[in-house]
Write a protein that holds these residues in place. Structure first.
Motif, short mmCIF file in Angstrom:
data_model
loop_
_atom_site.label_atom_id
_atom_site.label_comp_id
_atom_site.label_asym_id
_atom_site.label_seq_id
_atom_site.Cartn_x
_atom_site.Cartn_y
_atom_site.Cartn_z
N TYR A 7 -5.66 -7.91 -19.35
CA TYR A 7 -4.70 -6.99 -19.35
C TYR A 7 -3.95 -7.31 -20.76
O TYR A 7 -3.70 -8.42 -21.46
CB TYR A 7 -3.32 -7.23 -18.38
CG TYR A 7 -2.67 -8.36 -17.94
CD1 TYR A 7 -1.95 -8.59 -18.62
CD2 TYR A 7 -3.46 -9.94 -17.35
CE1 TYR A 7 -0.72 -9.59 -19.18
CE2 TYR A 7 -3.19 -10.36 -17.14
CZ TYR A 7 -1.52 -10.96 -18.32
OH TYR A 7 -0.73 -12.28 -17.78
N ARG A 13 3.88 -4.79 -17.92
CA ARG A 13 3.09 -3.18 -16.64
C ARG A 13 2.02 -3.38 -16.09
O ARG A 13 1.24 -3.59 -14.64
CB ARG A 13 3.70 -2.09 -16.89
CG ARG A 13 5.15 -2.03 -16.56
CD ARG A 13 5.88 -0.30 -16.88
NE ARG A 13 6.76 -0.23 -16.85
CZ ARG A 13 7.16 0.80 -15.41
NH1 ARG A 13 5.90 1.58 -15.56
NH2 ARG A 13 8.21 0.94 -15.00
N ILE A 17 -0.28 -4.66 -12.47
CA ILE A 17 -2.08 -3.58 -12.58
C ILE A 17 -2.99 -5.12 -12.25
O ILE A 17 -3.19 -4.57 -11.24
CB ILE A 17 -1.83 -2.95 -13.30
CG1 ILE A 17 -0.69 -1.65 -13.03
CG2 ILE A 17 -3.73 -2.14 -12.78
CD1 ILE A 17 -1.13 -1.21 -14.04
N THR A 20 -1.99 -6.75 -9.00
CA THR A 20 -2.35 -6.09 -7.74
C THR A 20 -3.66 -6.11 -7.30
O THR A 20 -3.99 -5.66 -6.84
CB THR A 20 -1.52 -4.27 -7.72
OG1 THR A 20 -0.39 -5.33 -8.00
CG2 THR A 20 -1.64 -4.09 -6.69
N VAL A 52 -6.88 -2.79 -18.58
CA VAL A 52 -5.68 -3.13 -18.25
C VAL A 52 -4.68 -2.76 -19.65
O VAL A 52 -3.95 -4.23 -19.74
CB VAL A 52 -4.81 -3.23 -17.06
CG1 VAL A 52 -3.75 -2.82 -16.78
CG2 VAL A 52 -6.23 -3.19 -15.90
N HIS A 123 -1.45 6.27 -16.64
CA HIS A 123 -0.38 5.93 -16.40
C HIS A 123 0.55 7.06 -17.48
O HIS A 123 0.75 6.27 -18.78
CB HIS A 123 0.76 4.48 -15.71
CG HIS A 123 1.91 5.17 -15.55
ND1 HIS A 123 2.50 3.98 -16.67
CD2 HIS A 123 2.15 5.17 -14.55
CE1 HIS A 123 3.69 4.84 -15.60
NE2 HIS A 123 3.38 5.63 -14.46
N HIS A 131 3.23 2.70 -11.44
CA HIS A 131 1.97 2.87 -12.51
C HIS A 131 0.97 1.57 -11.52
O HIS A 131 -0.40 1.92 -11.54
CB HIS A 131 2.71 2.31 -13.81
CG HIS A 131 3.44 0.99 -13.55
ND1 HIS A 131 4.52 0.82 -13.46
CD2 HIS A 131 2.97 -0.72 -13.23
CE1 HIS A 131 5.13 0.37 -12.83
NE2 HIS A 131 3.75 -1.70 -13.72
N VAL A 132 1.68 0.60 -10.55
CA VAL A 132 0.26 -0.32 -9.89
C VAL A 132 0.33 1.04 -8.51
O VAL A 132 -1.01 0.13 -8.87
CB VAL A 132 1.42 -1.56 -9.57
CG1 VAL A 132 0.44 -2.01 -8.44
CG2 VAL A 132 1.99 -1.66 -10.29
N GLY A 135 -3.13 2.86 -10.36
CA GLY A 135 -3.99 1.36 -11.21
C GLY A 135 -4.94 1.12 -10.22
O GLY A 135 -6.07 0.83 -10.71
N THR A 136 -3.83 1.30 -9.05
CA THR A 136 -5.43 1.01 -7.83
C THR A 136 -5.81 1.98 -7.33
O THR A 136 -7.49 1.74 -7.05
CB THR A 136 -4.60 0.66 -6.02
OG1 THR A 136 -3.43 -0.66 -6.47
CG2 THR A 136 -4.99 -0.40 -5.38
#
Length: 148
Positions: A7, A13, A17, A20, A52, A123, A131-132, A135-136
């Motif tokens: 990331y 942010r 992601i 998570t 990410v 996003h 956003h999470v 991303g998931t």
């Protein structure tokens, strides 16, 4: 297949992601790596890279992500056999620069011989969507697309 969530962030942010993803998919044993701590040698065949990356300012990469990007561009390693997927964070209010950071990584990795797999996730901050959660959902689609 081993998975690394790499990331690049300014606000945290993209990190949220990546973290998570690791927690949500424990069976994938996802390693989370900040681009600030990554070197060009991290990219190897046989690993799925989840890029990410946020876009910062007027379409730039986050600071430390820029260092990794520049090192890859300067050294131009052969990334044939490397697979990756991309999720970008941006804001469509920045016309012409929306998610430019993630697109820069995508263009560079492809240019070095790597292969993008799965959907390109994005996003848009202006939508106020989670956003999470996006991303998931994106990574589930990537895992589905790369399933044997």
């Amino acid at each position: 297949m081993r998975t690394i969530a790499l990331y690049g962030t300014e606000s945290g942010r993209a990190e949220a992601i990546a973290e998570t993803i690791a927690r949500t998919f424990p069976d994938r044993d996802v390693e989370v790596v900040n681009m600030a701590d990554a070197e060009t040698g991290i990219f190897r065949p046989g690993i799925l890279y989840l890029i990410v990356c946020a876009t910062h300012g007027g379409g730039e990469l986050p600071g430390f992500a820029q260092f990794l990007h520049d090192d890859l561009a300067d050294l131009s390693p052969d990334l044939t056999g490397v697979t990756y997927a991309v999720f970008g964070l941006g804001d469509t209010g920045y016309v012409g620069k929306y998610n430019r950071g993630s697109h820069q990584f995508d263009e560079l990795l492809t240019g070095l011989g790597a292969t993008r797999v799965g959907p390109f996730g994005e996003h848009d901050e202006s939508t106020h969507e989670d956003h999470v959660a996006l991303g998931t959902q994106w990574v589930q689609a990537v895992f589905d697309a790369t399933a044997p």
